[in-house]
Design a protein around this motif. Sequence first.
Motif, short mmCIF file in Angstrom:
data_model
loop_
_atom_site.label_atom_id
_atom_site.label_comp_id
_atom_site.label_asym_id
_atom_site.label_seq_id
_atom_site.Cartn_x
_atom_site.Cartn_y
_atom_site.Cartn_z
N LEU A 302 51.52 36.30 46.41
CA LEU A 302 51.71 36.54 45.14
C LEU A 302 50.77 36.37 44.10
O LEU A 302 50.37 37.12 43.41
N THR A 303 50.15 35.21 44.22
CA THR A 303 48.99 34.82 43.41
C THR A 303 47.92 35.55 43.41
O THR A 303 47.03 36.07 42.67
N ALA A 304 47.24 35.57 44.64
CA ALA A 304 46.13 36.23 45.28
C ALA A 304 46.23 37.88 44.64
O ALA A 304 45.24 38.35 44.17
N TYR A 305 47.28 38.51 45.10
CA TYR A 305 47.59 39.80 44.57
C TYR A 305 47.54 39.73 43.02
O TYR A 305 46.78 40.63 42.52
N GLY A 306 48.27 38.81 42.28
CA GLY A 306 48.36 38.87 40.83
C GLY A 306 47.06 38.70 40.28
O GLY A 306 46.71 39.58 39.21
N LEU A 307 46.27 37.84 40.75
CA LEU A 307 44.96 37.69 40.35
C LEU A 307 44.08 38.73 40.62
O LEU A 307 43.14 39.08 39.66
N GLY A 308 44.02 39.37 41.64
CA GLY A 308 42.99 40.56 41.80
C GLY A 308 43.45 41.80 40.87
O GLY A 308 42.59 42.37 40.45
N PHE A 309 44.77 42.13 40.88
CA PHE A 309 45.30 43.14 39.97
C PHE A 309 44.65 42.86 38.43
O PHE A 309 44.42 43.76 37.94
N MET A 310 45.05 41.40 38.14
CA MET A 310 44.85 41.27 36.64
C MET A 310 43.32 41.42 36.39
O MET A 310 42.84 41.84 35.54
N GLN A 311 42.63 41.05 37.38
CA GLN A 311 41.03 41.01 37.25
C GLN A 311 40.67 42.45 37.00
O GLN A 311 39.80 42.88 35.97
N ASP A 312 40.89 43.22 37.92
CA ASP A 312 40.69 44.76 37.78
C ASP A 312 41.42 45.69 36.59
O ASP A 312 40.77 46.55 36.16
N PHE A 313 42.50 45.06 36.60
CA PHE A 313 43.13 45.66 35.26
C PHE A 313 42.46 45.48 34.06
O PHE A 313 42.04 46.28 33.18
N TRP A 314 41.78 44.07 33.83
CA TRP A 314 41.27 43.84 32.55
C TRP A 314 39.63 44.61 32.60
O TRP A 314 39.40 45.41 31.52
N LYS A 315 39.14 44.53 33.83
CA LYS A 315 37.80 45.12 34.00
C LYS A 315 37.80 46.66 33.64
O LYS A 315 36.81 47.22 33.13
N ARG A 316 38.71 47.28 34.37
CA ARG A 316 38.64 48.68 34.81
C ARG A 316 39.50 49.54 33.86
O ARG A 316 38.86 50.76 33.51
N ILE A 317 40.64 49.03 33.27
CA ILE A 317 41.63 49.46 32.36
C ILE A 317 41.42 49.40 30.86
O ILE A 317 41.03 50.09 30.11
#
Length: 322
Positions: A302-317
């Motif tokens: 849950l945390t690894a997915y969440g961190l990866g999701f937030m990382q690219d959400f911030w960078k790419r969106i």
Amino acid sequence: MFFSIIIPLYNRPQEIKELLQTLTLQSYKNFEVLVIEDGSVNDAEEIVKSFVGQLDVRYFVKENAGQGFARNFAFERAKGDYFIIFDSDCLIPEDYLQIVNNSLTKNWLDAYGGPDDAHPSFTPTQKAISYSMTSPFTTGGIRGNKKGIGQFHPRSFNMGISRQVWEKAGGFIITRLAEDLEYSIRIHSLGFKIGLIPDAKVYHKRRTNFLQFYKQIHFFGRARINVYKFHPTQLKLIHFFPAFFTLSLLFTAISNIFNWRIAVLCNVILALIILLIFFHAWIKNKSAKIAFLSLVASFIQLTAYGLGFMQDFWKRIILKRS
């Protein structure tokens, strides 16, 4: 029906040996196997050749370009009416192809997916990781092995497509970062019939330790944003859940320092989640040790997915970087 089994391979000779061994035991015999060595340094040529005579197997070597394009390479050379894709870290039950053939004969699907499970021979850590990847209490419950959460999307560890799908949809257009999810969405958009074959399961080893597992799931979180760039309507509220969970853990930790009243409520909710996952995993695996490891694996997921999701959400969106 004649099946073409397609297996991309990268530096995993021992895994392909175990997978091919399970294929020699299939009760349904009308199939070929294509192994695509995707620029490996530690290749499996001799291992694959040792199965000639036991299997209708062909071995190809190409420059490294990722698993998606390795599968495209195989699609172009496959002879089958139906293409079946496995990851190299899978073991295939001996009745798998018979189940798929019977299911497609009775209820035709242009593309299908099947579930995964832990084999009895897996280590406790592998069984714990398998639990977290299939549990209804983690992102595993939304990754293509269950009905009932939106549109069903087959995943490439256990996926089949008809030759007609390939001829119309083509192959994978991205080679990593959720290439299978993007492909499934595109197949749906072309009007093909896609479904789950519940009994067509494979035993999926996934990762053998928690550090590898963390890196893989962090990659999956980033991959969800990659799919969004191709199919914006496919980003649903449920995909934000691991990010919400990760932020809630941080909020709980801060609350324990600065506000005990809020902390009490947060800790109670967290304790309930822990107990729910632990006892569910204990019931499923009949082992307290695996239940504890499943708890660790679930929080990592849950945390690894969440961190990866937030990382690219911030960078790419948010920042709109490529």
